[in-house]
Design an enzyme around this catalytic site. Structure first.
Site, PDB file in Angstrom:
ATOM      1  N   ARG A   1      43.148  48.394  27.921  1.00  0.00           N
ATOM      2  CA  ARG A   1      42.759  47.021  28.320  1.00  0.00           C
ATOM      3  C   ARG A   1      44.185  46.467  29.167  1.00  0.00           C
ATOM      4  O   ARG A   1      44.828  45.570  28.794  1.00  0.00           O
ATOM      5  CB  ARG A   1      42.550  45.767  27.216  1.00  0.00           C
ATOM      6  CG  ARG A   1      41.306  46.338  26.389  1.00  0.00           C
ATOM      7  CD  ARG A   1      40.757  45.259  25.706  1.00  0.00           C
ATOM      8  NE  ARG A   1      39.513  45.128  25.458  1.00  0.00           N
ATOM      9  CZ  ARG A   1      38.777  44.406  24.740  1.00  0.00           C
ATOM     10  NH1 ARG A   1      39.289  43.526  24.202  1.00  0.00           N
ATOM     11  NH2 ARG A   1      37.333  44.862  24.627  1.00  0.00           N
TER      12      ARG A   1
ATOM     13  N   GLN B   1      40.723  47.152  34.410  1.00  0.00           N
ATOM     14  CA  GLN B   1      39.626  46.225  34.245  1.00  0.00           C
ATOM     15  C   GLN B   1      38.180  46.664  34.744  1.00  0.00           C
ATOM     16  O   GLN B   1      37.085  46.721  33.992  1.00  0.00           O
ATOM     17  CB  GLN B   1      39.975  44.793  34.685  1.00  0.00           C
ATOM     18  CG  GLN B   1      40.821  44.018  33.683  1.00  0.00           C
ATOM     19  CD  GLN B   1      40.947  42.749  34.304  1.00  0.00           C
ATOM     20  OE1 GLN B   1      40.702  42.230  35.485  1.00  0.00           O
ATOM     21  NE2 GLN B   1      41.767  41.720  33.466  1.00  0.00           N
TER      22      GLN B   1
ATOM     23  N   ASP C   1      36.555  49.247  32.530  1.00  0.00           N
ATOM     24  CA  ASP C   1      36.391  48.957  31.082  1.00  0.00           C
ATOM     25  C   ASP C   1      35.059  48.872  30.638  1.00  0.00           C
ATOM     26  O   ASP C   1      34.300  47.810  30.541  1.00  0.00           O
ATOM     27  CB  ASP C   1      37.107  47.562  30.629  1.00  0.00           C
ATOM     28  CG  ASP C   1      37.247  47.281  29.252  1.00  0.00           C
ATOM     29  OD1 ASP C   1      36.718  48.041  28.302  1.00  0.00           O
ATOM     30  OD2 ASP C   1      37.752  46.156  29.007  1.00  0.00           O
TER      31      ASP C   1
ATOM     32  N   SER D   1      34.071  46.543  27.304  1.00  0.00           N
ATOM     33  CA  SER D   1      33.779  44.953  27.552  1.00  0.00           C
ATOM     34  C   SER D   1      32.519  44.771  28.520  1.00  0.00           C
ATOM     35  O   SER D   1      31.805  43.994  28.042  1.00  0.00           O
ATOM     36  CB  SER D   1      34.960  44.717  28.650  1.00  0.00           C
ATOM     37  OG  SER D   1      36.220  44.570  27.918  1.00  0.00           O
TER      38      SER D   1
ATOM     39  N   TYR E   1      43.635  44.235  21.335  1.00  0.00           N
ATOM     40  CA  TYR E   1      42.566  43.716  20.677  1.00  0.00           C
ATOM     41  C   TYR E   1      43.497  42.831  19.609  1.00  0.00           C
ATOM     42  O   TYR E   1      44.518  42.907  19.520  1.00  0.00           O
ATOM     43  CB  TYR E   1      42.033  44.781  19.872  1.00  0.00           C
ATOM     44  CG  TYR E   1      41.190  45.683  20.545  1.00  0.00           C
ATOM     45  CD1 TYR E   1      39.736  45.464  20.970  1.00  0.00           C
ATOM     46  CD2 TYR E   1      41.664  46.723  21.514  1.00  0.00           C
ATOM     47  CE1 TYR E   1      39.111  46.170  21.811  1.00  0.00           C
ATOM     48  CE2 TYR E   1      41.028  47.549  22.201  1.00  0.00           C
ATOM     49  CZ  TYR E   1      39.437  47.180  22.438  1.00  0.00           C
ATOM     50  OH  TYR E   1      38.802  47.986  23.245  1.00  0.00           O
TER      51      TYR E   1
END
Length: 520
Positions: A120, A125, A128, A131, A228
């Site tokens: 992350r 991004q 990902d 997500s 996280y």
């Protein structure tokens, strides 16, 4: 090199690893794309669209024998044996939960890249996939809850009486939680949310929900080094349990999203808490795959408790929106393939100097490379070294109340004198100005944060009344050359200019915002 897109063999899986929109991007990188016949049928992508996009429709064996295989889920044992040595497979391999698969990949001399291992970081991004899927799962959780709930989410006033809005409580404000908040809020529900990271309160409130804080303690709770939430302490869990019990009595819908990668989902809701909920209420447990946040959750199932509360533990929520989830996941794969293909020559390069590639790679050339070395992906500061205690500074004496009283008294006397000798016209304008400030403050303060930009753009347009007032001042002072007259003229000119900018700027911003919602 050839990229194979096989049909997913997992029961109930409707997604596919590439869509007719992502295939051209893979071809542009220099690859030949082979799609198994019927691979995208469940996601409404017929073979004809893949052919039109430039891919070849092939058999299952041909797809699995490609140089690179893109999948959604872990490969079946038989499919893995169809892969040739030196090939690569990219998908959700879940190496934390499936060590046997990692060993099998190494034995087969197949390089495995796991999409659930994407770090992350800002640079990662666009890759990902966790997500992307969490966003869809959060939205779908609200859809499932609304279908089961069987009542209005938003309040209604009808001829037969008033219908109250549904109360929604979201536990966990990560990607899935925020998506759930947005969906529930858009349906008109009253939404509350909580998270172990209190700094997410601003995000929650900006989406129109209320953030529920756990009773404070000296212990700090925040984000771990992998991006996280950290595991909570026993003390925090006890204080959180009290808050959960209170909110469960209020909520009609509870959506839980708390999960720790590679570990069982934390148990947050007890059977006793569920028993206090109103009959007809719904719990959607997005952490069901890891055992669930509710101790009564049954993974992959939906059932009704003795007190008529429905607990939904579906583990395939993203797959229930297959077209959208396939497109997002396929885009994540394309972005990863761009990183893995530094030159558009169709050659995969596993450069371990790149932290993203190193982190996602679980096997390479018969070698197990999992787990990867840790990388710092969050802004959490490192623990400071223990230093000698600093000398205690002498506290500053409190401000003298007499000075403050004197300042306020002088200001009050000056204002009273001004109002006493000012003409009546000034008093009227002053009264309107003060009332406008008070009304404007309370109107803007009570507006949802998400509406501030469109509200401000329209409010700027109202500045037209200032233009009118300023022009009247210019017309009314066309005679006389006193210093006061010239001062008023200058101020009126400036007011006309600034207010005009506000008028045109307000309409321009509003038009640009509305154009974002127009088709075409």
């Amino acid at each position: 090199m050839k990229i194979g897109i096989p049909r997913e063999s997992l029961a109930g899986e409707n997604r596919v690893a590439a869509t007719p929109k992502t295939v051209p991007a893979l071809i542009k990188l220099g690859y030949e794309v082979l799609v198994e016949k019927g691979a995208g049928a469940k996601a409404d992508f017929p073979d004809s669209e893949y052919l039109a996009a430039g891919a070849a429709v092939v058999t299952k064996k041909q797809a699995w024998s490609s140089d690179i295989v893109l999948t959604v889920n872990e490969p079946a044992a038989a499919d893995l044996k169809s892969m040739k040595a030196g090939a690569a497979i990219i998908g959700f391999l879940n190496p934390r939960q499936a060590p046997d698969l990692v060993k099998a990949l190494a034995d087969q001399k197949v390089s495995g890249l796991s999409m659930d291992m994407v770090p992350r970081t800002s640079r990662a991004q666009s890759m990902d996939a966790l997500s992307s899927m969490a966003n869809i799962s959060g939205y779908r959780a609200v859809v499932e809850a609304a279908h089961t709930f069987g009542r209005f989410f938003g309040g209604q006033v009808t001829a037969a009486g008033k219908v109250p809005p549904a109360n929604v409580f979201v536990i966990g404000t990560g990607v899935a939680g925020l998506a759930a908040i947005g969906a529930a809020n858009s349906l008109g529900a009253q939404v509350r949310a909580t998270d172990v990271r209190p700094e997410t309160a601003e995000q929650v409130e900006s989406m129109g929900a209320s953030f529920v804080h756990v009773a404070p303690s000296e212990a700090d709770q925040g984000v771990s080094s992998d991006g996280y939430a950290k595991e909570t302490t026993d003390d925090f869990n006890q204080r959180a349990a009290v808050m959960y019990a209170e909110q469960m009595k209020w909520a009609d819908i509870v959506i839980t999203t708390a999960a720790i990668p590679g570990k069982p989902s934390p148990k947050l809701l007890t059977a006793e808490m569920v028993s206090t909920m109103t009959p007809g209420s719904v719990i959607v447990d997005l952490a069901a795959l890891g055992g669930g946040n509710c101790e009564m959750t049954k993974a992959g199932q939906s059932f009704v408790t003795d007190n008529a509360v429905t607990i939904i533990g579906y583990t395939d929520l993203a797959s229930r929106l297959p077209s959208q989830s396939s497109q997002l996941y396929g885009t994540n794969l394309v972005n990863l393939m761009k990183l893995l293909t530094p030159e558009p020559d169709g050659q995969l390069v596993l450069n371990f100097d790149d932290e993203i590639i190193r982190t996602v790679t679980v096997t390479r050339d018969g070698e197990v490379t999992f787990p990867p070395p840790p990388i710092q992906v969050s802004a959490a500061p490192a623990a400071a070294p223990v230093a000698a205690p600093a000398p205690v500074a002498t506290p500053k004496p409190p401000a003298d109340w007499r000075k403050l009283f004197a300042i306020v008294a002088v200001a009050a006397i000056a204002l009273i004198a001004l109002l006493t000798f000012a003409p009546n016209s000034f008093l009227n304008l002053m009264a309107v100005f003060v009332l406008a400030c008070v009304v404007g403050y309370y109107v803007v303060w009570n507006v949802n944060h998400a509406l501030h930009t469109p509200l401000m753009s329209e409010t700027n347009a109202i500045s037209g009344i200032i233009v009118v007032g300023a022009m009247l001042q210019l017309v009314g002072l066309n005679e006389g050359n006193s210093v006061l007259s010239w001062a008023v003229r200058i101020i009126a000119c400036a007011a006309t200019l600034v207010a005009s900018i506000n008028v045109f700027g307000g309409f321009t911003v509003t038009n640009r915002m509305l154009s974002m919602f127009r088709r075409g």
